[in-house]
Write a protein that holds these residues in place. Structure first.
Motif, PDB file in Angstrom:
ATOM      1  N   GLU B 196      37.531  58.182  27.622  1.00  0.00           N
ATOM      2  CA  GLU B 196      38.765  58.552  26.919  1.00  0.00           C
ATOM      3  C   GLU B 196      39.885  57.542  27.088  1.00  0.00           C
ATOM      4  O   GLU B 196      40.839  57.537  26.309  1.00  0.00           O
ATOM      5  CB  GLU B 196      39.261  59.909  27.427  1.00  0.00           C
ATOM      6  CG  GLU B 196      38.419  61.081  26.976  1.00  0.00           C
ATOM      7  CD  GLU B 196      38.970  62.395  27.506  1.00  0.00           C
ATOM      8  OE1 GLU B 196      40.176  62.635  27.334  1.00  0.00           O
ATOM      9  OE2 GLU B 196      38.189  63.142  28.128  1.00  0.00           O
ATOM     10  N   TYR B 197      39.798  56.734  28.148  1.00  0.00           N
ATOM     11  CA  TYR B 197      40.914  55.847  28.462  1.00  0.00           C
ATOM     12  C   TYR B 197      40.468  54.395  28.526  1.00  0.00           C
ATOM     13  O   TYR B 197      39.280  54.095  28.604  1.00  0.00           O
ATOM     14  CB  TYR B 197      41.519  56.222  29.823  1.00  0.00           C
ATOM     15  CG  TYR B 197      41.990  57.642  29.914  1.00  0.00           C
ATOM     16  CD1 TYR B 197      43.318  57.981  29.628  1.00  0.00           C
ATOM     17  CD2 TYR B 197      41.118  58.657  30.284  1.00  0.00           C
ATOM     18  CE1 TYR B 197      43.752  59.297  29.700  1.00  0.00           C
ATOM     19  CE2 TYR B 197      41.541  59.973  30.366  1.00  0.00           C
ATOM     20  CZ  TYR B 197      42.868  60.289  30.075  1.00  0.00           C
ATOM     21  OH  TYR B 197      43.287  61.584  30.156  1.00  0.00           O
ATOM     22  N   THR B 198      41.464  53.541  28.544  1.00  0.00           N
ATOM     23  CA  THR B 198      41.218  52.125  28.801  1.00  0.00           C
ATOM     24  C   THR B 198      41.588  51.885  30.263  1.00  0.00           C
ATOM     25  O   THR B 198      42.667  52.279  30.689  1.00  0.00           O
ATOM     26  CB  THR B 198      42.106  51.268  27.885  1.00  0.00           C
ATOM     27  OG1 THR B 198      41.802  51.607  26.537  1.00  0.00           O
ATOM     28  CG2 THR B 198      41.871  49.783  28.121  1.00  0.00           C
ATOM     29  N   ILE B 199      40.682  51.291  31.020  1.00  0.00           N
ATOM     30  CA  ILE B 199      40.912  51.170  32.457  1.00  0.00           C
ATOM     31  C   ILE B 199      40.928  49.696  32.875  1.00  0.00           C
ATOM     32  O   ILE B 199      40.042  48.923  32.496  1.00  0.00           O
ATOM     33  CB  ILE B 199      39.814  51.935  33.241  1.00  0.00           C
ATOM     34  CG1 ILE B 199      39.942  53.438  32.913  1.00  0.00           C
ATOM     35  CG2 ILE B 199      39.936  51.687  34.739  1.00  0.00           C
ATOM     36  CD1 ILE B 199      38.847  54.293  33.492  1.00  0.00           C
ATOM     37  N   VAL B 200      41.969  49.338  33.633  1.00  0.00           N
ATOM     38  CA  VAL B 200      42.045  47.990  34.195  1.00  0.00           C
ATOM     39  C   VAL B 200      42.116  48.144  35.706  1.00  0.00           C
ATOM     40  O   VAL B 200      42.979  48.846  36.229  1.00  0.00           O
ATOM     41  CB  VAL B 200      43.280  47.213  33.694  1.00  0.00           C
ATOM     42  CG1 VAL B 200      43.194  45.753  34.126  1.00  0.00           C
ATOM     43  CG2 VAL B 200      43.412  47.316  32.185  1.00  0.00           C
ATOM     44  N   LEU B 201      41.179  47.501  36.390  1.00  0.00           N
ATOM     45  CA  LEU B 201      41.031  47.725  37.826  1.00  0.00           C
ATOM     46  C   LEU B 201      41.067  46.398  38.577  1.00  0.00           C
ATOM     47  O   LEU B 201      40.376  45.454  38.207  1.00  0.00           O
ATOM     48  CB  LEU B 201      39.669  48.411  38.056  1.00  0.00           C
ATOM     49  CG  LEU B 201      39.134  48.522  39.479  1.00  0.00           C
ATOM     50  CD1 LEU B 201      39.926  49.538  40.280  1.00  0.00           C
ATOM     51  CD2 LEU B 201      37.659  48.911  39.465  1.00  0.00           C
ATOM     52  N   VAL B 202      41.887  46.360  39.632  1.00  0.00           N
ATOM     53  CA  VAL B 202      41.769  45.259  40.595  1.00  0.00           C
ATOM     54  C   VAL B 202      40.973  45.839  41.750  1.00  0.00           C
ATOM     55  O   VAL B 202      41.455  46.721  42.455  1.00  0.00           O
ATOM     56  CB  VAL B 202      43.147  44.757  41.070  1.00  0.00           C
ATOM     57  CG1 VAL B 202      42.986  43.740  42.195  1.00  0.00           C
ATOM     58  CG2 VAL B 202      43.906  44.128  39.908  1.00  0.00           C
ATOM     59  N   PRO B 203      39.707  45.423  41.921  1.00  0.00           N
ATOM     60  CA  PRO B 203      38.859  46.021  42.945  1.00  0.00           C
ATOM     61  C   PRO B 203      39.164  45.425  44.311  1.00  0.00           C
ATOM     62  O   PRO B 203      39.789  44.371  44.401  1.00  0.00           O
ATOM     63  CB  PRO B 203      37.459  45.628  42.494  1.00  0.00           C
ATOM     64  CG  PRO B 203      37.658  44.333  41.780  1.00  0.00           C
ATOM     65  CD  PRO B 203      39.030  44.343  41.187  1.00  0.00           C
ATOM     66  N   HIS B 204      38.722  46.110  45.377  1.00  0.00           N
ATOM     67  CA  HIS B 204      39.012  45.559  46.702  1.00  0.00           C
ATOM     68  C   HIS B 204      37.887  44.675  47.218  1.00  0.00           C
ATOM     69  O   HIS B 204      37.977  44.107  48.287  1.00  0.00           O
ATOM     70  CB  HIS B 204      39.372  46.671  47.698  1.00  0.00           C
ATOM     71  CG  HIS B 204      38.202  47.494  48.132  1.00  0.00           C
ATOM     72  ND1 HIS B 204      37.857  48.672  47.513  1.00  0.00           N
ATOM     73  CD2 HIS B 204      37.287  47.310  49.114  1.00  0.00           C
ATOM     74  CE1 HIS B 204      36.790  49.167  48.098  1.00  0.00           C
ATOM     75  NE2 HIS B 204      36.419  48.359  49.060  1.00  0.00           N
ATOM     76  N   SER B 205      36.802  44.567  46.442  1.00  0.00           N
ATOM     77  CA  SER B 205      35.724  43.662  46.861  1.00  0.00           C
ATOM     78  C   SER B 205      34.960  43.192  45.627  1.00  0.00           C
ATOM     79  O   SER B 205      35.027  43.820  44.580  1.00  0.00           O
ATOM     80  CB  SER B 205      34.760  44.388  47.810  1.00  0.00           C
ATOM     81  OG  SER B 205      34.106  45.433  47.112  1.00  0.00           O
ATOM     82  N   VAL B 206      34.225  42.113  45.799  1.00  0.00           N
ATOM     83  CA  VAL B 206      33.385  41.622  44.710  1.00  0.00           C
ATOM     84  C   VAL B 206      32.327  42.678  44.360  1.00  0.00           C
ATOM     85  O   VAL B 206      31.976  42.875  43.198  1.00  0.00           O
ATOM     86  CB  VAL B 206      32.664  40.314  45.113  1.00  0.00           C
ATOM     87  CG1 VAL B 206      31.748  39.843  43.988  1.00  0.00           C
ATOM     88  CG2 VAL B 206      33.664  39.244  45.436  1.00  0.00           C
ATOM     89  N   GLN B 207      31.844  43.375  45.409  1.00  0.00           N
ATOM     90  CA  GLN B 207      30.805  44.373  45.182  1.00  0.00           C
ATOM     91  C   GLN B 207      31.319  45.484  44.274  1.00  0.00           C
ATOM     92  O   GLN B 207      30.620  45.945  43.386  1.00  0.00           O
ATOM     93  CB  GLN B 207      30.331  44.975  46.520  1.00  0.00           C
ATOM     94  CG  GLN B 207      29.501  44.045  47.373  1.00  0.00           C
ATOM     95  CD  GLN B 207      30.314  42.964  48.069  1.00  0.00           C
ATOM     96  OE1 GLN B 207      31.534  43.032  48.130  1.00  0.00           O
ATOM     97  NE2 GLN B 207      29.643  41.946  48.567  1.00  0.00           N
ATOM     98  N   GLN B 208      32.568  45.899  44.535  1.00  0.00           N
ATOM     99  CA  GLN B 208      33.124  46.939  43.677  1.00  0.00           C
ATOM    100  C   GLN B 208      33.325  46.413  42.256  1.00  0.00           C
ATOM    101  O   GLN B 208      33.087  47.126  41.286  1.00  0.00           O
ATOM    102  CB  GLN B 208      34.453  47.462  44.228  1.00  0.00           C
ATOM    103  CG  GLN B 208      34.977  48.628  43.411  1.00  0.00           C
ATOM    104  CD  GLN B 208      36.202  49.273  44.020  1.00  0.00           C
ATOM    105  OE1 GLN B 208      37.172  48.592  44.345  1.00  0.00           O
ATOM    106  NE2 GLN B 208      36.142  50.565  44.197  1.00  0.00           N
ATOM    107  N   ALA B 209      33.744  45.176  42.163  1.00  0.00           N
ATOM    108  CA  ALA B 209      33.909  44.563  40.832  1.00  0.00           C
ATOM    109  C   ALA B 209      32.586  44.634  40.088  1.00  0.00           C
ATOM    110  O   ALA B 209      32.513  45.034  38.927  1.00  0.00           O
ATOM    111  CB  ALA B 209      34.373  43.114  40.983  1.00  0.00           C
ATOM    112  N   ALA B 210      31.507  44.266  40.792  1.00  0.00           N
ATOM    113  CA  ALA B 210      30.184  44.244  40.159  1.00  0.00           C
ATOM    114  C   ALA B 210      29.737  45.652  39.764  1.00  0.00           C
ATOM    115  O   ALA B 210      29.192  45.853  38.693  1.00  0.00           O
ATOM    116  CB  ALA B 210      29.172  43.624  41.124  1.00  0.00           C
ATOM    117  N   ARG B 211      29.980  46.604  40.646  1.00  0.00           N
ATOM    118  CA  ARG B 211      29.532  47.979  40.384  1.00  0.00           C
ATOM    119  C   ARG B 211      30.234  48.614  39.197  1.00  0.00           C
ATOM    120  O   ARG B 211      29.628  49.342  38.427  1.00  0.00           O
ATOM    121  CB  ARG B 211      29.815  48.875  41.605  1.00  0.00           C
ATOM    122  CG  ARG B 211      28.825  48.822  42.711  1.00  0.00           C
ATOM    123  CD  ARG B 211      28.974  50.034  43.623  1.00  0.00           C
ATOM    124  NE  ARG B 211      30.318  50.176  44.185  1.00  0.00           N
ATOM    125  CZ  ARG B 211      30.745  49.582  45.287  1.00  0.00           C
ATOM    126  NH1 ARG B 211      29.952  48.788  45.956  1.00  0.00           N
ATOM    127  NH2 ARG B 211      31.965  49.774  45.723  1.00  0.00           N
TER     128      ARG B 211
END
Lengths: 226, 251
Positions: B196-211
């Motif tokens: 439903e939304y557009t999400i922009v995330l700054v993750p706390h790790s590369v792993q989270q970015a990948a997931r």
């Protein structure tokens, strides 16, 4: 459920693996049927269709790599993905065996079969059925079934030895049949190897469930068969 | 469809040093876009630009545009309060208001003039469900929010942001203080929310970015090095610097 997307990605991979397996089964049965009937057109079609199997295997590998890179699987999930990688390679090699049988058929050209095929189609039927059940056990992570299936390899080895001895009698009585005997032995050998590789899939299933890589004992018959 | 288009954005700190250098990228609607890279790369700064939080800091827009549905939000005429309703933000550490769980969710709506109890109750339930917190707190909505665990507080902050019915949700390392289970719950909630939304995330790790990423943008020292689909960036990046970073062999 936590990580719902990951779970459904895994399920999809298992489905793809089953699909690859059924392609290999079909290729094997078709290749033997075409040999039995000396249907060269079918053999050429089967030979060409192997490319689709290879393609599917690479697609599965690629998807496994994406999941390992993006989902950082651990423990059971990691064993499962590593095993899918391995099993997709096994299936691709089995596909090559079917292709090999089609190639034998093409190479024989207009020559008639040395003898009508009886044991080779039986070998194909047993090996395909073993493969089918081994893959079902794999996706269901059923270690018990996986332990039982390799025992049936003895039957395939037995048939191979029977084919071997029979063909040798032809060769001994008329050495000019050596080429034609060799073609059929080649086809039988491919089926024997295919059943051996089913054992590798079963070993992976046990590995996923228990975390231990066990070598399932192959019977002594194989030594004679090799 | 592109929800946000960033065109040639350059930012400077008050002392004239560059913060972001000529960044151009699009943020796709109904997807999770992650901004990742080493600290000091400009990713949080960019995130804050998307709802003009940098207005309060010593960062100056040197040039460029940020188009939200085609309108430049950096335009001085932009109604910043209205913008922040459309573009919500969740921070690294949950900042719960010293109110009840319910109060945290209705505060913003009441401030915006909503008084009807039925509407407020509806918003509370809906936003808590979206943030995957409803089942855990439905029986204690009038307890102080501060009594919740860290993971629950973070999902409450997410729910609070959702209660405003935003179009875009910005998250700045939202799970950096959470255990793997709570992190998993927040990530799972995001996967649902993106429908439903557009999400922009700054993750706390590369792993989270990948997931989590559908799309990923790698930032290094103020430069957007590479942008593309997450599964490409983390398996087959085109730029050597991205590859070195995701492989963990930087420096």
């Amino acid at each position: 459920m936590l990580r719902k997307t990951f779970e459904s990605d895994i399920q999809q991979l298992k489905d793809e693996l089953l699909l690859l397996g059924s392609m290999v089964e079909q290729q094997t049965l078709d290749a033997v049927e075409a040999l039995k009937k000396r249907d060269l057109e079918a053999a050429r079609r089967i030979y060409a269709a192997d490319a689709k199997i290879n393609e599917k295997r690479f697609a599965i590998e690629n998807q496994v790599m994406i999941l390992i890179a993006t989902q950082q699987p651990m423990a059971h999930d990691l064993r499962l993905l590593a095993s899918i990688f391995e099993v997709s390679a096994e299936l691709e090699r089995m596909g090559d065996y079917a292709k090999g049988i089609a190639k034998v058929n093409i190479r024989m050209g207009d020559e008639p079969l040395l003898k009508p095929l009886i044991d080779i189609p039986r070998m194909a039927k047993i090996a395909s059925s073993m493969l089918h059940r081994a893959l079902t056990a794999f996706v269901n992570e059923d270690a018990e079934a996986a332990r039982a299936i390799p025992e049936e390899d003895d039957e395939v080895d037995g048939l191979y030895n029977q084919v071997y001895r029979e063909l040798m009698t032809y060769v001994m009585s008329d050495p000019r049949t050596i080429d034609r005997a060799n073609y059929l032995l080649w086809a039988a050998h491919n089926l024997e190897r295919m059943a051996d590789r089913v054992t590798n899939i079963c070993e992976r299933t046990i590995f996923i469930v228990t975390g231990e890589m066990t070598e399932i004992d192959v019977s002594d018959d194989e030594m004679k068969a090799e | 469809m592109n929800k946000i288009i960033i065109e040639h954005l350059s930012l400077q700190y008050a002392d004239g040093t560059e913060s972001l250098r000529d960044v151009s990228m699009s943020i796709v609607a109904n997807a999770i876009t992650v901004l990742f890279g080493p600290a000091g790369g400009g990713k949080s700064t960019l995130l804050r630009c998307l709802n003009r939080l940098n207005d309060l800091t010593e960062v100056r827009v040197a040039s460029g545009k940020i188009l939200l549905d085609g309108e430049n939000i950096l335009d001085p005429q932009t109604d910043v309060i209205a913008l922040r309703r459309r573009v919500g933000m969740v921070f690294a550490r949950p900042v719960v208001l010293p109110l009840t769980i319910r109060g945290n969710l209705t505060y913003g709506l009441e401030l915006a003039g909503e008084k009807r109890k039925s509407r407020l109750d509806e918003a509370v339930e809906h936003s808590l469900k979206l943030a995957a917190l409803w089942e855990e707190v439905r029986d204690r909505l009038d307890d102080p929010a501060i009594a919740l665990s860290g993971g629950q507080q973070q999902r409450l902050c997410l729910a609070r942001s959702l209660a405003q019915q935003p179009e875009v949700i910005l998250l700045d390392e939202p799970t950096s203080g959470l255990d793997p289970i709570s992190t998993g719950k927040v990530e799972a909630a995001l996967q649902e929310l993106k429908k439903e939304y557009t999400i922009v995330l700054v993750p706390h790790s590369v792993q989270q970015a990948a997931r989590t990423s559908d799309y990923a943008a790698f930032f290094l020292q103020g430069e957007l090095v590479e942008y593309g689909e997450g599964k490409e960036i983390f398996t087959n990046p085109k730029n050597k610097r991205t590859e070195d970073y995701v492989e963990g062999r930087f420096g």
